[in-house]
Design a protein around this motif. Structure first.
Motif, PDB file in Angstrom:
ATOM      1  N   MET A  17       0.509  12.537  -1.067  1.00 57.55           N
ATOM      2  CA  MET A  17      -0.126  12.575   0.199  1.00 57.55           C
ATOM      3  C   MET A  17       0.727  12.106   1.632  1.00 57.55           C
ATOM      4  O   MET A  17       0.401  12.715   2.576  1.00 57.55           O
ATOM      5  CB  MET A  17      -1.362  11.340   0.105  1.00 57.55           C
ATOM      6  CG  MET A  17      -2.445  11.856  -0.508  1.00 57.55           C
ATOM      7  SD  MET A  17      -3.996  10.983  -0.944  1.00 57.55           S
ATOM      8  CE  MET A  17      -3.227   9.219  -1.398  1.00 57.55           C
ATOM      9  N   LEU A  18       1.543  11.181   1.325  1.00 61.25           N
ATOM     10  CA  LEU A  18       2.541  10.928   2.290  1.00 61.25           C
ATOM     11  C   LEU A  18       3.289  11.973   2.612  1.00 61.25           C
ATOM     12  O   LEU A  18       3.672  12.412   4.083  1.00 61.25           O
ATOM     13  CB  LEU A  18       3.532   9.483   1.994  1.00 61.25           C
ATOM     14  CG  LEU A  18       2.704   8.259   1.863  1.00 61.25           C
ATOM     15  CD1 LEU A  18       3.628   6.906   1.308  1.00 61.25           C
ATOM     16  CD2 LEU A  18       2.134   7.868   3.250  1.00 61.25           C
ATOM     17  N   VAL A  19       3.892  12.540   1.791  1.00 58.77           N
ATOM     18  CA  VAL A  19       5.068  13.744   2.033  1.00 58.77           C
ATOM     19  C   VAL A  19       4.252  14.875   2.660  1.00 58.77           C
ATOM     20  O   VAL A  19       4.637  15.619   3.751  1.00 58.77           O
ATOM     21  CB  VAL A  19       5.443  14.309   0.853  1.00 58.77           C
ATOM     22  CG1 VAL A  19       6.161  15.533   1.121  1.00 58.77           C
ATOM     23  CG2 VAL A  19       6.747  13.186   0.340  1.00 58.77           C
ATOM     24  N   THR A  20       2.930  15.086   2.234  1.00 62.80           N
ATOM     25  CA  THR A  20       2.107  16.143   2.882  1.00 62.80           C
ATOM     26  C   THR A  20       1.749  15.819   4.188  1.00 62.80           C
ATOM     27  O   THR A  20       1.978  16.936   5.076  1.00 62.80           O
ATOM     28  CB  THR A  20       0.765  16.585   2.083  1.00 62.80           C
ATOM     29  OG1 THR A  20       1.136  16.982   0.883  1.00 62.80           O
ATOM     30  CG2 THR A  20       0.140  17.592   2.776  1.00 62.80           C
ATOM     31  N   VAL A  46      -1.276  31.116   6.076  1.00 59.28           N
ATOM     32  CA  VAL A  46      -0.113  31.451   5.686  1.00 59.28           C
ATOM     33  C   VAL A  46       1.131  30.342   5.823  1.00 59.28           C
ATOM     34  O   VAL A  46       2.017  30.190   5.163  1.00 59.28           O
ATOM     35  CB  VAL A  46       0.494  32.776   6.395  1.00 59.28           C
ATOM     36  CG1 VAL A  46       1.869  33.057   6.144  1.00 59.28           C
ATOM     37  CG2 VAL A  46      -0.345  33.890   5.805  1.00 59.28           C
ATOM     38  N   ALA A  47       0.997  29.845   7.193  1.00 59.81           N
ATOM     39  CA  ALA A  47       1.700  28.844   7.361  1.00 59.81           C
ATOM     40  C   ALA A  47       1.772  27.488   6.261  1.00 59.81           C
ATOM     41  O   ALA A  47       2.767  26.941   6.006  1.00 59.81           O
ATOM     42  CB  ALA A  47       1.480  28.251   8.850  1.00 59.81           C
ATOM     43  N   LEU A  48       0.625  27.155   6.157  1.00 61.70           N
ATOM     44  CA  LEU A  48       0.538  25.887   5.177  1.00 61.70           C
ATOM     45  C   LEU A  48       0.959  26.501   3.856  1.00 61.70           C
ATOM     46  O   LEU A  48       1.506  25.593   3.250  1.00 61.70           O
ATOM     47  CB  LEU A  48      -0.960  25.586   5.173  1.00 61.70           C
ATOM     48  CG  LEU A  48      -1.375  24.761   6.325  1.00 61.70           C
ATOM     49  CD1 LEU A  48      -3.112  24.691   6.267  1.00 61.70           C
ATOM     50  CD2 LEU A  48      -0.958  23.366   6.571  1.00 61.70           C
ATOM     51  N   LEU A  49       0.612  27.522   3.452  1.00 61.85           N
ATOM     52  CA  LEU A  49       1.188  27.924   1.897  1.00 61.85           C
ATOM     53  C   LEU A  49       2.836  27.951   2.022  1.00 61.85           C
ATOM     54  O   LEU A  49       3.345  27.356   0.885  1.00 61.85           O
ATOM     55  CB  LEU A  49       0.577  29.441   1.545  1.00 61.85           C
ATOM     56  CG  LEU A  49      -0.757  29.524   1.169  1.00 61.85           C
ATOM     57  CD1 LEU A  49      -1.132  31.030   1.042  1.00 61.85           C
ATOM     58  CD2 LEU A  49      -1.158  28.888   0.096  1.00 61.85           C
ATOM     59  N   GLY A  50       3.401  28.334   2.992  1.00 61.91           N
ATOM     60  CA  GLY A  50       4.737  28.537   3.057  1.00 61.91           C
ATOM     61  C   GLY A  50       5.516  27.090   3.116  1.00 61.91           C
ATOM     62  O   GLY A  50       6.426  26.849   2.435  1.00 61.91           O
ATOM     63  N   LYS A  51       4.632  26.071   3.670  1.00 60.36           N
ATOM     64  CA  LYS A  51       5.249  24.811   3.652  1.00 60.36           C
ATOM     65  C   LYS A  51       4.710  23.816   2.480  1.00 60.36           C
ATOM     66  O   LYS A  51       5.668  23.167   2.078  1.00 60.36           O
ATOM     67  CB  LYS A  51       4.629  24.061   4.892  1.00 60.36           C
ATOM     68  CG  LYS A  51       5.023  22.646   5.250  1.00 60.36           C
ATOM     69  CD  LYS A  51       4.401  21.821   6.500  1.00 60.36           C
ATOM     70  CE  LYS A  51       5.293  22.470   7.627  1.00 60.36           C
ATOM     71  NZ  LYS A  51       6.473  22.288   7.651  1.00 60.36           N
ATOM     72  N   MET A  52       3.536  23.951   2.034  1.00 58.00           N
ATOM     73  CA  MET A  52       3.174  23.298   0.753  1.00 58.00           C
ATOM     74  C   MET A  52       3.391  23.805  -0.685  1.00 58.00           C
ATOM     75  O   MET A  52       3.594  23.023  -1.489  1.00 58.00           O
ATOM     76  CB  MET A  52       1.704  23.149   1.066  1.00 58.00           C
ATOM     77  CG  MET A  52       1.222  22.254   2.339  1.00 58.00           C
ATOM     78  SD  MET A  52      -0.649  22.317   2.687  1.00 58.00           S
ATOM     79  CE  MET A  52      -0.999  21.173   1.342  1.00 58.00           C
ATOM     80  N   LEU A  53       3.673  25.014  -0.812  1.00 57.21           N
ATOM     81  CA  LEU A  53       3.747  25.671  -2.284  1.00 57.21           C
ATOM     82  C   LEU A  53       4.874  25.124  -2.901  1.00 57.21           C
ATOM     83  O   LEU A  53       5.158  24.529  -3.943  1.00 57.21           O
ATOM     84  CB  LEU A  53       3.851  27.191  -2.213  1.00 57.21           C
ATOM     85  CG  LEU A  53       2.537  27.705  -2.336  1.00 57.21           C
ATOM     86  CD1 LEU A  53       2.519  29.383  -2.335  1.00 57.21           C
ATOM     87  CD2 LEU A  53       1.786  27.242  -3.543  1.00 57.21           C
ATOM     88  N   PRO A  54       6.207  24.923  -2.078  1.00 55.04           N
ATOM     89  CA  PRO A  54       7.285  24.147  -2.492  1.00 55.04           C
ATOM     90  C   PRO A  54       7.128  22.778  -3.018  1.00 55.04           C
ATOM     91  O   PRO A  54       7.432  22.470  -4.183  1.00 55.04           O
ATOM     92  CB  PRO A  54       8.330  24.305  -1.374  1.00 55.04           C
ATOM     93  CG  PRO A  54       8.136  25.666  -0.734  1.00 55.04           C
ATOM     94  CD  PRO A  54       6.395  25.541  -0.827  1.00 55.04           C
ATOM     95  N   HIS A  55       6.320  22.171  -2.197  1.00 55.12           N
ATOM     96  CA  HIS A  55       5.959  20.722  -2.671  1.00 55.12           C
ATOM     97  C   HIS A  55       5.119  20.898  -3.909  1.00 55.12           C
ATOM     98  O   HIS A  55       5.092  19.843  -4.905  1.00 55.12           O
ATOM     99  CB  HIS A  55       5.066  19.945  -1.460  1.00 55.12           C
ATOM    100  CG  HIS A  55       5.990  19.815  -0.139  1.00 55.12           C
ATOM    101  ND1 HIS A  55       5.373  19.627   1.134  1.00 55.12           N
ATOM    102  CD2 HIS A  55       7.521  20.143  -0.116  1.00 55.12           C
ATOM    103  CE1 HIS A  55       6.478  19.366   1.800  1.00 55.12           C
ATOM    104  NE2 HIS A  55       7.541  19.858   1.251  1.00 55.12           N
ATOM    105  N   THR A  56       4.165  21.614  -3.995  1.00 62.16           N
ATOM    106  CA  THR A  56       3.313  21.677  -5.001  1.00 62.16           C
ATOM    107  C   THR A  56       4.151  21.779  -6.285  1.00 62.16           C
ATOM    108  O   THR A  56       3.664  21.259  -7.495  1.00 62.16           O
ATOM    109  CB  THR A  56       2.330  22.919  -4.991  1.00 62.16           C
ATOM    110  OG1 THR A  56       1.543  22.951  -3.743  1.00 62.16           O
ATOM    111  CG2 THR A  56       1.229  23.080  -5.938  1.00 62.16           C
ATOM    112  N   MET A  57       5.215  22.790  -6.368  1.00 65.68           N
ATOM    113  CA  MET A  57       5.880  23.089  -7.407  1.00 65.68           C
ATOM    114  C   MET A  57       6.439  22.011  -8.087  1.00 65.68           C
ATOM    115  O   MET A  57       6.822  21.449  -9.163  1.00 65.68           O
ATOM    116  CB  MET A  57       6.900  24.331  -7.212  1.00 65.68           C
ATOM    117  CG  MET A  57       6.044  25.536  -7.068  1.00 65.68           C
ATOM    118  SD  MET A  57       7.160  26.853  -6.486  1.00 65.68           S
ATOM    119  CE  MET A  57       8.220  26.845  -7.967  1.00 65.68           C
ATOM    120  N   ILE A  58       7.148  21.176  -6.844  1.00 65.07           N
ATOM    121  CA  ILE A  58       8.074  20.192  -7.047  1.00 65.07           C
ATOM    122  C   ILE A  58       7.367  18.976  -7.642  1.00 65.07           C
ATOM    123  O   ILE A  58       7.676  18.316  -8.780  1.00 65.07           O
ATOM    124  CB  ILE A  58       8.724  19.766  -5.968  1.00 65.07           C
ATOM    125  CG1 ILE A  58       9.942  20.688  -5.711  1.00 65.07           C
ATOM    126  CG2 ILE A  58       9.607  18.243  -6.163  1.00 65.07           C
ATOM    127  CD1 ILE A  58      10.397  20.677  -4.148  1.00 65.07           C
TER     128      ILE A  58
END
Length: 202
Positions: A17-20, A46-58
């Motif tokens: 939550m803090l990172v997001t 699209v902007a949120l997917l591009g930013k958050m998907l790498p975080h989701t994977m990590i």
């Protein structure tokens, strides 16, 4: 066996939550949100997917690695199929991101949004039923446990890994985790509006 499988995901949820919140609201604070939105051709999704998907994977990899330490290396009991807990972890990560995104939509201010998720993330150790029964809490306090994703991951762990009951009986908890992204998506218009104006109030 009990506390490690409850407190460790709560710590992970707090970090997610803090990172997001920081990654989203920092764009508004530094007045780069207009460029960020323009890069996604004006689509906040699209902007949120591009930013958050790498975080989701990590964070999903970190979560599954944490589970492997518990159930593999430390031999904690797991009385269900491994994929169930992996699925629960991935949905838990997405739900935590969605919860933080919802806070960003309501409060597109870095300082305020970080304060809210920090408070709720820390309180999740005590108000989600890990260390004190939810049934014995005051109603005004207990109600907050239902808006925090870590509560539902904890219940899935109890039902599946510890008790090994049928997946059917955990369907509501999986459904609750799936609701968080849907709720957050209803407020994306507010975040887009804040990104377009890019006015930071300290």
């Amino acid at each position: 066996i009990y506390l490690c499988n409850s407190f460790a995901p709560a710590v992970l949820a707090l970090m997610i939550m803090l990172v997001t919140v920081f990654s989203i609201c920092e764009e508004i604070k530094r007045a780069t949100s207009v460029e960020w939105l323009a890069t996604a051709h004006g689509s906040i999704v699209v902007a949120l997917l591009g930013k958050m998907l790498p975080h989701t994977m990590i964070f999903s990899i970190v979560g599954v690695f944490m589970q492997s330490l518990f159930y593999g290396y430390n031999h904690y009991p797991i009385n269900c199929e491994v994929w169930i807990m992996i699925l629960a972890m991935v949905m838990f990560v997405v739900a935590c991101q969605a919860f933080a995104l919802f806070v960003c939509c309501l409060l597109p201010n870095l300082r305020l949004a970080l304060s809210v998720v920090s408070l709720l993330g820390v309180l999740s150790f005590s108000i989600t039923g890990f260390s004190f029964p939810l049934e014995n809490m005051y109603g005004a306090v207990a109600i907050f446990s239902y808006i925090i994703p870590v509560r539902y991951y904890f219940l899935i762990y109890i039902d599946q890994a510890l008790n090994g009951i049928s997946l059917y009986y955990s369907r509501y908890y999986f459904g609750a985790l799936a609701i968080f992204p849907l709720v957050a998506s209803t407020m994306l218009w507010r975040l887009k509006k804040a990104c377009e104006r890019s006015v930071y109030v300290p």
